[in-house]
Write a protein that holds these residues in place. Structure first.
Motif, PDB file in Angstrom:
ATOM      1  N   ASP A   1      40.112  33.989  35.292  1.00 55.53           N
ATOM      2  CA  ASP A   1      39.552  32.682  35.640  1.00 55.53           C
ATOM      3  C   ASP A   1      40.660  31.649  35.848  1.00 55.53           C
ATOM      4  OD1 ASP A   1      36.433  32.938  35.163  1.00 55.53           O
ATOM      5  OD2 ASP A   1      37.406  33.969  33.497  1.00 55.53           O
ATOM      6  N   ALA A   2      41.535  31.524  34.868  1.00 52.27           N
ATOM      7  CA  ALA A   2      42.603  30.525  34.942  1.00 52.27           C
ATOM      8  C   ALA A   2      43.576  30.831  36.072  1.00 52.27           C
ATOM      9  CB  ALA A   2      43.345  30.443  33.608  1.00 52.27           C
ATOM     10  N   ASP A   3      43.963  32.101  36.205  1.00 48.38           N
ATOM     11  CA  ASP A   3      44.941  32.448  37.234  1.00 48.38           C
ATOM     12  C   ASP A   3      44.375  32.289  38.640  1.00 48.38           C
ATOM     13  OD1 ASP A   3      46.953  32.853  35.429  1.00 48.38           O
ATOM     14  OD2 ASP A   3      46.707  35.025  35.361  1.00 48.38           O
ATOM     15  N   SER A   4      43.105  32.627  38.837  1.00 45.80           N
ATOM     16  CA  SER A   4      42.526  32.454  40.176  1.00 45.80           C
ATOM     17  C   SER A   4      42.418  30.972  40.517  1.00 45.80           C
ATOM     18  CB  SER A   4      41.170  33.157  40.297  1.00 45.80           C
ATOM     19  OG  SER A   4      40.220  32.632  39.411  1.00 45.80           O
ATOM     20  N   GLU A   5      42.101  30.137  39.545  1.00 45.87           N
ATOM     21  CA  GLU A   5      42.046  28.692  39.800  1.00 45.87           C
ATOM     22  C   GLU A   5      43.429  28.135  40.102  1.00 45.87           C
ATOM     23  OE1 GLU A   5      39.475  26.624  40.432  1.00 45.87           O
ATOM     24  OE2 GLU A   5      38.409  28.542  40.376  1.00 45.87           O
ATOM     25  N   GLU A   6      44.439  28.586  39.375  1.00 47.25           N
ATOM     26  CA  GLU A   6      45.805  28.135  39.626  1.00 47.25           C
ATOM     27  C   GLU A   6      46.259  28.546  41.030  1.00 47.25           C
ATOM     28  OE1 GLU A   6      50.301  28.813  37.889  1.00 47.25           O
ATOM     29  OE2 GLU A   6      48.608  29.019  36.508  1.00 47.25           O
ATOM     30  N   ILE A   7      45.958  29.775  41.406  1.00 48.26           N
ATOM     31  CA  ILE A   7      46.346  30.274  42.728  1.00 48.26           C
ATOM     32  C   ILE A   7      45.563  29.543  43.820  1.00 48.26           C
ATOM     33  CG2 ILE A   7      46.258  32.319  44.218  1.00 48.26           C
ATOM     34  CD1 ILE A   7      47.036  33.934  41.643  1.00 48.26           C
ATOM     35  N   ARG A   8      44.286  29.282  43.580  1.00 54.25           N
ATOM     36  CA  ARG A   8      43.465  28.505  44.524  1.00 54.25           C
ATOM     37  C   ARG A   8      44.090  27.120  44.724  1.00 54.25           C
ATOM     38  NH1 ARG A   8      38.265  29.039  42.581  1.00 54.25           N
ATOM     39  NH2 ARG A   8      37.603  30.421  44.250  1.00 54.25           N
TER      40      ARG A   8
ATOM     41  N   GLU B   1      33.173  32.849  41.224  1.00 54.11           N
ATOM     42  CA  GLU B   1      33.291  33.288  39.831  1.00 54.11           C
ATOM     43  C   GLU B   1      33.707  34.751  39.834  1.00 54.11           C
ATOM     44  OE1 GLU B   1      32.764  31.514  36.982  1.00 54.11           O
ATOM     45  OE2 GLU B   1      32.418  29.731  38.215  1.00 54.11           O
ATOM     46  N   PRO B   2      34.605  35.172  38.925  1.00 53.10           N
ATOM     47  CA  PRO B   2      34.962  36.594  38.864  1.00 53.10           C
ATOM     48  C   PRO B   2      33.722  37.469  38.661  1.00 53.10           C
ATOM     49  CG  PRO B   2      36.504  35.304  37.593  1.00 53.10           C
ATOM     50  CD  PRO B   2      35.375  34.369  37.983  1.00 53.10           C
ATOM     51  N   ARG B   3      33.811  38.677  39.189  1.00 54.67           N
ATOM     52  CA  ARG B   3      32.715  39.646  39.100  1.00 54.67           C
ATOM     53  C   ARG B   3      33.129  40.828  38.241  1.00 54.67           C
ATOM     54  NH1 ARG B   3      30.725  39.853  45.424  1.00 54.67           N
ATOM     55  NH2 ARG B   3      30.246  37.631  45.567  1.00 54.67           N
TER      56      ARG B   3
ATOM     57  N   MET C   1      35.511  49.766  34.982  1.00 54.39           N
ATOM     58  CA  MET C   1      35.663  49.857  33.522  1.00 54.39           C
ATOM     59  C   MET C   1      35.357  48.526  32.839  1.00 54.39           C
ATOM     60  SD  MET C   1      38.972  52.431  33.343  1.00 54.39           S
ATOM     61  CE  MET C   1      40.084  51.409  34.292  1.00 54.39           C
ATOM     62  N   ASP C   2      34.352  47.807  33.362  1.00 49.90           N
ATOM     63  CA  ASP C   2      33.892  46.527  32.815  1.00 49.90           C
ATOM     64  C   ASP C   2      34.948  45.422  32.866  1.00 49.90           C
ATOM     65  OD1 ASP C   2      31.245  47.294  32.299  1.00 49.90           O
ATOM     66  OD2 ASP C   2      31.861  48.262  30.434  1.00 49.90           O
ATOM     67  N   SER C   3      35.905  45.560  33.772  1.00 49.31           N
ATOM     68  CA  SER C   3      36.894  44.492  33.944  1.00 49.31           C
ATOM     69  C   SER C   3      36.239  43.307  34.645  1.00 49.31           C
ATOM     70  CB  SER C   3      38.063  45.004  34.789  1.00 49.31           C
ATOM     71  OG  SER C   3      37.612  45.377  36.082  1.00 49.31           O
ATOM     72  N   ARG C   4      36.974  42.189  34.702  1.00 51.12           N
ATOM     73  CA  ARG C   4      36.555  41.009  35.466  1.00 51.12           C
ATOM     74  C   ARG C   4      37.554  40.868  36.610  1.00 51.12           C
ATOM     75  NH1 ARG C   4      36.301  36.100  33.287  1.00 51.12           N
ATOM     76  NH2 ARG C   4      34.465  35.625  34.499  1.00 51.12           N
ATOM     77  N   ILE C   5      37.037  40.693  37.831  1.00 48.08           N
ATOM     78  CA  ILE C   5      37.899  40.713  39.014  1.00 48.08           C
ATOM     79  C   ILE C   5      37.588  39.583  39.982  1.00 48.08           C
ATOM     80  CG2 ILE C   5      38.138  43.225  38.891  1.00 48.08           C
ATOM     81  CD1 ILE C   5      36.231  43.276  41.415  1.00 48.08           C
ATOM     82  N   THR C   6      38.553  39.291  40.818  1.00 45.00           N
ATOM     83  CA  THR C   6      38.348  38.502  42.021  1.00 45.00           C
ATOM     84  C   THR C   6      39.380  38.947  43.038  1.00 45.00           C
ATOM     85  OG1 THR C   6      37.858  36.293  42.886  1.00 45.00           O
ATOM     86  CG2 THR C   6      39.831  36.514  41.490  1.00 45.00           C
ATOM     87  N   PHE C   7      39.169  38.555  44.286  1.00 45.05           N
ATOM     88  CA  PHE C   7      40.090  38.920  45.355  1.00 45.05           C
ATOM     89  C   PHE C   7      40.649  37.672  46.019  1.00 45.05           C
ATOM     90  CE2 PHE C   7      37.678  42.819  44.961  1.00 45.05           C
ATOM     91  CZ  PHE C   7      38.630  43.804  45.201  1.00 45.05           C
ATOM     92  N   LEU C   8      41.866  37.804  46.550  1.00 44.28           N
ATOM     93  CA  LEU C   8      42.518  36.755  47.320  1.00 44.28           C
ATOM     94  C   LEU C   8      42.499  37.162  48.789  1.00 44.28           C
ATOM     95  CD1 LEU C   8      45.637  36.220  45.011  1.00 44.28           C
ATOM     96  CD2 LEU C   8      43.348  35.191  44.823  1.00 44.28           C
TER      97      LEU C   8
ATOM     98  N   THR D   1      44.461  41.219  47.962  1.00 43.06           N
ATOM     99  CA  THR D   1      45.011  41.199  46.611  1.00 43.06           C
ATOM    100  C   THR D   1      43.889  40.946  45.615  1.00 43.06           C
ATOM    101  OG1 THR D   1      47.091  40.344  47.474  1.00 43.06           O
ATOM    102  CG2 THR D   1      46.716  40.093  45.112  1.00 43.06           C
ATOM    103  N   GLU D   2      43.849  41.754  44.575  1.00 41.51           N
ATOM    104  CA  GLU D   2      42.834  41.646  43.526  1.00 41.51           C
ATOM    105  C   GLU D   2      43.508  41.183  42.243  1.00 41.51           C
ATOM    106  OE1 GLU D   2      39.462  44.514  41.380  1.00 41.51           O
ATOM    107  OE2 GLU D   2      40.912  45.383  42.765  1.00 41.51           O
ATOM    108  N   LEU D   3      42.823  40.339  41.489  1.00 41.57           N
ATOM    109  CA  LEU D   3      43.246  39.951  40.146  1.00 41.57           C
ATOM    110  C   LEU D   3      42.275  40.582  39.164  1.00 41.57           C
ATOM    111  CD1 LEU D   3      43.939  36.126  40.692  1.00 41.57           C
ATOM    112  CD2 LEU D   3      45.491  38.070  41.007  1.00 41.57           C
ATOM    113  N   VAL D   4      42.804  41.190  38.085  1.00 43.24           N
ATOM    114  CA  VAL D   4      41.991  41.977  37.156  1.00 43.24           C
ATOM    115  C   VAL D   4      42.297  41.595  35.718  1.00 43.24           C
ATOM    116  CG1 VAL D   4      41.491  44.309  36.307  1.00 43.24           C
ATOM    117  CG2 VAL D   4      42.059  43.959  38.710  1.00 43.24           C
TER     118      VAL D   4
END
Length: 153
Positions: free
Chosen positions: A93-100, A110-112, A116-123, A133-136
């Motif tokens: 959450d924090a890293d995707s907002e910083e990168i945004r 919002e991350p999905r 393996m039950d991780s939380r992800i988003t893509f750039l 690029t995915e953040l996990v």
């Protein structure tokens, strides 16, 4: 911030055949398999090594289960090969907002849920020099063993 390469995502037409290639050629064994209905893929995670932050690095093999999935469309356009790179982070959450905030488009508001039950988003690849690029953020440290799960979202 980003702590490691979490995985390299590789799109393939036949998950079983591709998994067998990685096992026979490199000795990589399947650590985890699942179907992610939301993303329209069947996947296998092949664990490469552990890392200092308690996570691990993987090869993620992705086979589409629906013709309308992003991976199916990518395969139709590009054929088999590297689909994306994923970086591990303690706080997606924090890293995707910083990168945004640095002007890079983040594909999910919002991350999905990811593998393996991780939380992800893509750039957006156009903002990352052509690389999807995915953040996990891992759910828990994964250190050993094979597991399988099927998810429906």
């Amino acid at each position: 911030m980003l702590t490691r390469i979490d995985h390299i995502g590789i799109a393939c037409f036949d998950l079983d055949k591709t998994t067998e290639f990685y096992r026979a050629t490199y000795g990589f064994e399947v650590f985890h398999t699942e179907v992610n209905e939301e993303q329209g893929v069947r996947e296998a995670m092949l664990r490469i090594n552990g890392t200092d932050d308690g996570g691990a690095s993987y090869i993620q093999l992705l086979e589409p289960v629906r013709e309308d999935s992003t991976v199916a469309k990518w395969l139709d356009k590009n054929g088999e090969g590297v689909h994306h790179i994923a970086f591990g982070t303690a706080d997606v959450d924090a890293d995707s907002e910083e990168i945004r905030g640095r002007g890079v488009r983040v594909l999910y508001d919002e991350p999905r849920r990811g593998s393996m039950d991780s939380r992800i988003t893509f750039l957006h690849p156009k903002d990352c020099h052509g690389v999807l690029t995915e953040l996990v953020t891992a759910a828990t440290p994964h250190t050993s063993g094979n597991s399988s799960a099927t998810t429906s979202h």
